[in-house]
Design a protein around this motif. Sequence first.
Motif, PDB file in Angstrom:
ATOM      1  N   GLU A 198      -5.944  12.067   3.613  1.00  0.00           N
ATOM      2  CA  GLU A 198      -5.268  12.915   2.624  1.00  0.00           C
ATOM      3  C   GLU A 198      -4.654  12.083   1.516  1.00  0.00           C
ATOM      4  N   ARG A 199      -4.106  10.938   1.883  1.00  0.00           N
ATOM      5  CA  ARG A 199      -3.500  10.080   0.859  1.00  0.00           C
ATOM      6  C   ARG A 199      -4.567   9.546  -0.100  1.00  0.00           C
ATOM      7  N   LEU A 200      -5.745   9.233   0.414  1.00  0.00           N
ATOM      8  CA  LEU A 200      -6.822   8.768  -0.452  1.00  0.00           C
ATOM      9  C   LEU A 200      -7.256   9.879  -1.409  1.00  0.00           C
ATOM     10  N   PRO A 232     -15.369   5.249  -5.391  1.00  0.00           N
ATOM     11  CA  PRO A 232     -14.911   4.074  -6.119  1.00  0.00           C
ATOM     12  C   PRO A 232     -13.856   3.231  -5.406  1.00  0.00           C
ATOM     13  N   GLY A 233     -13.730   3.374  -4.100  1.00  0.00           N
ATOM     14  CA  GLY A 233     -12.823   2.511  -3.365  1.00  0.00           C
ATOM     15  C   GLY A 233     -11.396   2.988  -3.392  1.00  0.00           C
ATOM     16  N   ILE A 234     -10.462   2.021  -3.402  1.00  0.00           N
ATOM     17  CA  ILE A 234      -9.040   2.344  -3.278  1.00  0.00           C
ATOM     18  C   ILE A 234      -8.194   1.783  -4.412  1.00  0.00           C
ATOM     19  N   ASP A 235      -8.807   1.106  -5.374  1.00  0.00           N
ATOM     20  CA  ASP A 235      -8.052   0.523  -6.491  1.00  0.00           C
ATOM     21  C   ASP A 235      -8.177   1.423  -7.702  1.00  0.00           C
ATOM     22  N   PHE A 236      -7.078   2.088  -8.046  1.00  0.00           N
ATOM     23  CA  PHE A 236      -7.078   2.985  -9.197  1.00  0.00           C
ATOM     24  C   PHE A 236      -6.163   2.484 -10.310  1.00  0.00           C
ATOM     25  N   GLY A 237      -5.863   1.174 -10.286  1.00  0.00           N
ATOM     26  CA  GLY A 237      -5.204   0.535 -11.408  1.00  0.00           C
ATOM     27  C   GLY A 237      -3.715   0.302 -11.286  1.00  0.00           C
ATOM     28  N   ALA A 238      -3.026   1.012 -10.405  1.00  0.00           N
ATOM     29  CA  ALA A 238      -1.573   0.852 -10.293  1.00  0.00           C
ATOM     30  C   ALA A 238      -1.247  -0.372  -9.451  1.00  0.00           C
ATOM     31  N   ALA A 273      -2.991  -0.233  -4.403  1.00  0.00           N
ATOM     32  CA  ALA A 273      -4.179  -0.475  -3.581  1.00  0.00           C
ATOM     33  C   ALA A 273      -3.802  -1.108  -2.249  1.00  0.00           C
ATOM     34  N   ARG A 274      -2.800  -1.976  -2.264  1.00  0.00           N
ATOM     35  CA  ARG A 274      -2.351  -2.598  -1.013  1.00  0.00           C
ATOM     36  C   ARG A 274      -1.863  -1.538  -0.035  1.00  0.00           C
ATOM     37  N   ASP A 275      -1.037  -0.621  -0.515  1.00  0.00           N
ATOM     38  CA  ASP A 275      -0.500   0.427   0.359  1.00  0.00           C
ATOM     39  C   ASP A 275      -1.593   1.392   0.796  1.00  0.00           C
ATOM     40  N   LEU A 276      -2.522   1.699  -0.114  1.00  0.00           N
ATOM     41  CA  LEU A 276      -3.595   2.629   0.229  1.00  0.00           C
ATOM     42  C   LEU A 276      -4.547   2.003   1.244  1.00  0.00           C
ATOM     43  N   LEU A 311     -10.236  -3.368   1.797  1.00  0.00           N
ATOM     44  CA  LEU A 311      -9.326  -4.416   1.329  1.00  0.00           C
ATOM     45  C   LEU A 311      -8.866  -4.097  -0.095  1.00  0.00           C
ATOM     46  N   PRO A 312      -7.616  -4.486  -0.438  1.00  0.00           N
ATOM     47  CA  PRO A 312      -7.077  -4.171  -1.765  1.00  0.00           C
ATOM     48  C   PRO A 312      -7.486  -5.169  -2.842  1.00  0.00           C
ATOM     49  N   LEU A 313      -8.753  -5.540  -2.871  1.00  0.00           N
ATOM     50  CA  LEU A 313      -9.243  -6.417  -3.928  1.00  0.00           C
ATOM     51  C   LEU A 313      -9.140  -5.726  -5.278  1.00  0.00           C
ATOM     52  N   PRO A 314      -8.875  -6.484  -6.359  1.00  0.00           N
ATOM     53  CA  PRO A 314      -8.968  -7.936  -6.479  1.00  0.00           C
ATOM     54  C   PRO A 314      -7.696  -8.715  -6.138  1.00  0.00           C
ATOM     55  N   ASP A 315      -6.713  -8.081  -5.506  1.00  0.00           N
ATOM     56  CA  ASP A 315      -5.495  -8.774  -5.072  1.00  0.00           C
ATOM     57  C   ASP A 315      -5.847  -9.642  -3.864  1.00  0.00           C
TER      58      ASP A 315
END
Length: 331
Positions: A28-30, A75-81, A85-88, A113-117
């Motif tokens: 749900e969070r995703l 598109p994964g879990i990185d939406f720019g904020a 992405a780490r928390d997601l 993984l929260p890449l590119p971090d």
Amino acid sequence: MNTRSGNDPASSPPLHGAVDVHAHFFTERLRTAMREAGVTEPDGMPAIPDWDPRTALRHMDDVGVQVAMLSVSSPGIDFGAAGAARDLARDVNDEGARLVRARPWRFGLMASLPLPDMPASLAEAERALGDLGADGISLQTHYRGLYLGDPVYEPLMGLLDERQAVVCLHPTSPQCWEKTGLGYPRPMLEFPFDTTRAVAHLILSGTLRRYPRISFVVPHAGAALPVLADRIAVFALMRADGPPVDVLADLASLHFDLAGFALPRALPALLNLTDAKQLLYGSDFPFTPDWAVQGLAHPLVEALDPAIREDVLQGNARRLFPRLRGQVSPP
């Protein structure tokens, strides 16, 4: 709904205990994060597909999938904020791990993984493969335009090699998709080309040779690699710089899932590149809806030589994923 009679042989599940290495899930969070980022038509597809564990299990039973290795699709879990992405990543991996703990004989987890971090990704990979017991890692072909094989990923590749991890690759839209997509959904053309681009870079950069204990799974019957392999190999010989590589040998060492349209042309081409022990079943559910998965499964089973059918559908995957070796499902 299946309206066939139970006495009709065609009504039996076609896959007979398959392991699906290309299956997706949502939390749900995703879903919330995607909607808040305006991602309601991911990669040009018409909608975010529905998914819940009960529906997934019903679909698996209908088609004959015993175990589905769950991952987050493009598109994964990185939406720019920053930091989101780490928390997601933690959220989707925690939820995936809960699903596996509840039904370890039905679900597996390919962690996100929260890449590119990179620092956060290294920490999450350690947590997922260690504390959560994930079966492997899911990586996109690129993150913000940096493709796998780039030196920026060396710390992660070192960790995954040390862990002897299984890594399932998944394509995503290239950064220039507005110019190259021609207005079509990106999975039609851009996904196969992006997969081909990423795998070629993994080989030509020497990454595969430096980290031989990572087991990479290439999606969609190898994308365009079977028909471009010789071209890539010749250009590799012409390069004046870069490490020496054997493109064809490296390609043959990879694993390939058969999600999507493996027949009638892709699978024969792929078997000219590698052999059946490297092939794995994949459905791409729920982006490929249940009726389409069923429609693709029947001809695939019929096309596979009986001598290799069981290995392609489940044996190869059970050897690849340690947790599945010798696994017996409860009644």
